[in-house]
Enzyme design. Structure first.
Site, PDB file in Angstrom:
ATOM      1  N   ASN A   8       0.863  -1.179   0.000  1.00  0.00           N
ATOM      2  CA  ASN A   8       0.000   0.000   0.000  1.00  0.00           C
ATOM      3  C   ASN A   8       0.900   1.229   0.000  1.00  0.00           C
ATOM      4  OD1 ASN A   8      -1.853   2.013   0.436  1.00  0.00           O
ATOM      5  ND2 ASN A   8      -2.322   1.437   2.551  1.00  0.00           N
ATOM      6  N   LYS A  10       0.096   4.259  -0.443  1.00  0.00           N
ATOM      7  CA  LYS A  10      -0.591   5.471   0.024  1.00  0.00           C
ATOM      8  C   LYS A  10      -0.324   6.611  -0.979  1.00  0.00           C
ATOM      9  CE  LYS A  10      -0.224   3.576   4.578  1.00  0.00           C
ATOM     10  NZ  LYS A  10      -0.290   3.780   5.997  1.00  0.00           N
ATOM     11  N   HIS A  91      -9.734   1.462   4.371  1.00  0.00           N
ATOM     12  CA  HIS A  91      -8.501   1.703   5.138  1.00  0.00           C
ATOM     13  C   HIS A  91      -8.781   2.744   6.227  1.00  0.00           C
ATOM     14  CE1 HIS A  91      -4.443   2.943   6.137  1.00  0.00           C
ATOM     15  NE2 HIS A  91      -4.040   1.806   5.608  1.00  0.00           N
ATOM     16  N   GLU A  93      -7.154   5.204   7.212  1.00  0.00           N
ATOM     17  CA  GLU A  93      -6.895   6.598   6.821  1.00  0.00           C
ATOM     18  C   GLU A  93      -8.067   7.163   6.031  1.00  0.00           C
ATOM     19  OE1 GLU A  93      -3.060   5.897   5.052  1.00  0.00           O
ATOM     20  OE2 GLU A  93      -2.253   5.467   7.045  1.00  0.00           O
ATOM     21  N   GLU A 159      -5.766  -4.408  10.593  1.00  0.00           N
ATOM     22  CA  GLU A 159      -4.764  -3.364  10.774  1.00  0.00           C
ATOM     23  C   GLU A 159      -5.125  -2.538  11.999  1.00  0.00           C
ATOM     24  OE1 GLU A 159      -2.518  -2.245   6.992  1.00  0.00           O
ATOM     25  OE2 GLU A 159      -4.336  -1.077   6.989  1.00  0.00           O
ATOM     26  N   GLY A 165       1.940   2.864  10.721  1.00  0.00           N
ATOM     27  CA  GLY A 165       2.915   3.951  10.554  1.00  0.00           C
ATOM     28  C   GLY A 165       3.567   4.416  11.841  1.00  0.00           C
ATOM     29  N   SER A 196       2.904  -1.418  10.615  1.00  0.00           N
ATOM     30  CA  SER A 196       4.335  -1.427  10.946  1.00  0.00           C
ATOM     31  C   SER A 196       5.021  -2.754  10.652  1.00  0.00           C
ATOM     32  CB  SER A 196       4.552  -1.003  12.405  1.00  0.00           C
ATOM     33  OG  SER A 196       4.168   0.340  12.586  1.00  0.00           O
TER      34      SER A 196
HETATM   35  P1  PGA Z   1       2.488   0.800   7.655  1.00  0.00           P
HETATM   36  O1  PGA Z   1       1.064   0.985   6.987  1.00  0.00           O
HETATM   37  O2  PGA Z   1       3.058  -0.515   7.186  1.00  0.00           O
HETATM   38  O3  PGA Z   1       3.292   1.980   7.196  1.00  0.00           O
HETATM   39  O4  PGA Z   1       2.267   0.808   9.148  1.00  0.00           O
HETATM   40  C1  PGA Z   1       0.214  -0.116   6.787  1.00  0.00           C
HETATM   41  C2  PGA Z   1      -1.070   0.332   6.144  1.00  0.00           C
HETATM   42  O5  PGA Z   1      -1.574   1.409   6.473  1.00  0.00           O
HETATM   43  O6  PGA Z   1      -1.623  -0.368   5.300  1.00  0.00           O
END
Ligand code: PGA
Length: 238
Positions: A8, A10, A91, A93, A159, A165, A196
């Site tokens: 992903n 983003k 997601h 976000e 998640e 993140g 992460s």
């Molecule tokens: P990350 O993000 O691996 O940077 O923690 C995962 C995600 O949001 O899919």
């Protein structure tokens, strides 16, 4: 089943050249693993041209209507027409910054399925919800609402929001408990872990905790790191 590793990206990187460079340094023909790149929409056509059999491309979001006066949106038939096979839906976000509700997520899942895309449906609790003992209830609600009137077996990405993140990945034993719980709610789903993930912890989620794959954010933009994650996730030999 082959493990599924989803990148992903983003809203990264900021140029097509960088996107192509990252993609080119990873797109080797791995076997026994499904690798899915989810770049920003604008890079999809260029990367689809480069993708070989071993690599699939997906969107990071989709709108639930097919076409019409919805400025700024992209629909499932459009993604399908470009050659996408997957799409990330719900997601955290999107839920946080774009006010996506469980109801909208449910409509998106249905729209994606009706266009022949495979949704990667994200669920997960915030740290407050976990601290107050509500993690399972939140995840169960997201799953029940997201899958309302959906009969296909699907991919869920667990998640935990506090792990995304932050560098604070979920402990594999906690992730394993949540995996067991999600399977009790929806036994037929394939379940990925995200939050992460890096090359140090990636193997644990698949081999120890029993997940079917990973959803990788930050580390998927670093080719060396992402390649290590892929290798640690392959069952047996390539
Ligand atoms: P990350 O993000 O691996 O940077 O923690 C995962 C995600 O949001 O899919």
């Amino acid at each position: 089943m082959k493990p599924i590793i989803v990148a992903n990206w983003k809203m990264n990187p900021i140029s097509l050249k960088e996107a192509e460079d990252i993609f080119d340094s990873v797109k080797n023909g791995f076997k026994n693993i499904e690798i899915v790149f989810c770049p920003p929409f604008v890079y999809i056509p260029a990367l689809i041209k480069k993708a070989n059999k071993g690599i699939k491309i997906g969107g990071q979001n989709v709108f639930y209507e097919e076409k019409g006066a919805y400025t700024g949106e992209v629909s499932s038939p459009m993604l399908k027409d470009l050659g996408c096979e997957y799409v990330i839906i719900g997601h955290s976000e999107r839920r946080k910054y774009f006010n996506e509700t469980d109801e909208a997520v449910n409509k998106k899942i249905k729209a994606a399925l009706s266009s022949g895309l495979k949704p990667i449906f994200c669920v997960g609790e915030t740290d407050n919800q976990r601290n107050s003992g509500d993690a399972e209830a939140v995840v169960e609600r997201q799953i029940r609402e997201g899958f309302k009137e959906v009969n296909e077996s699907l991919i869920i990405a667990y998640e935990p929001v506090w792990a995304i993140g932050t560098g604070m990945a979920c402990r594999p034993d906690d992730a394993k408990k949540m995996l067991k719980f999600i399977k009790s709610v929806i036994p037929s789903a394939s379940i990925l872990y995200g939050g992460s993930v890096n090359s140090q912890n990636s193997g644990e989620y698949i081999k120890e905790a029993g997940y079917d794959g990973l959803l990788v954010g930050g580390a998927s933009l670093k080719p060396d790191e992402f390649l290590k994650i892929i290798k640690s996730s392959i069952h047996g030999k390539e």
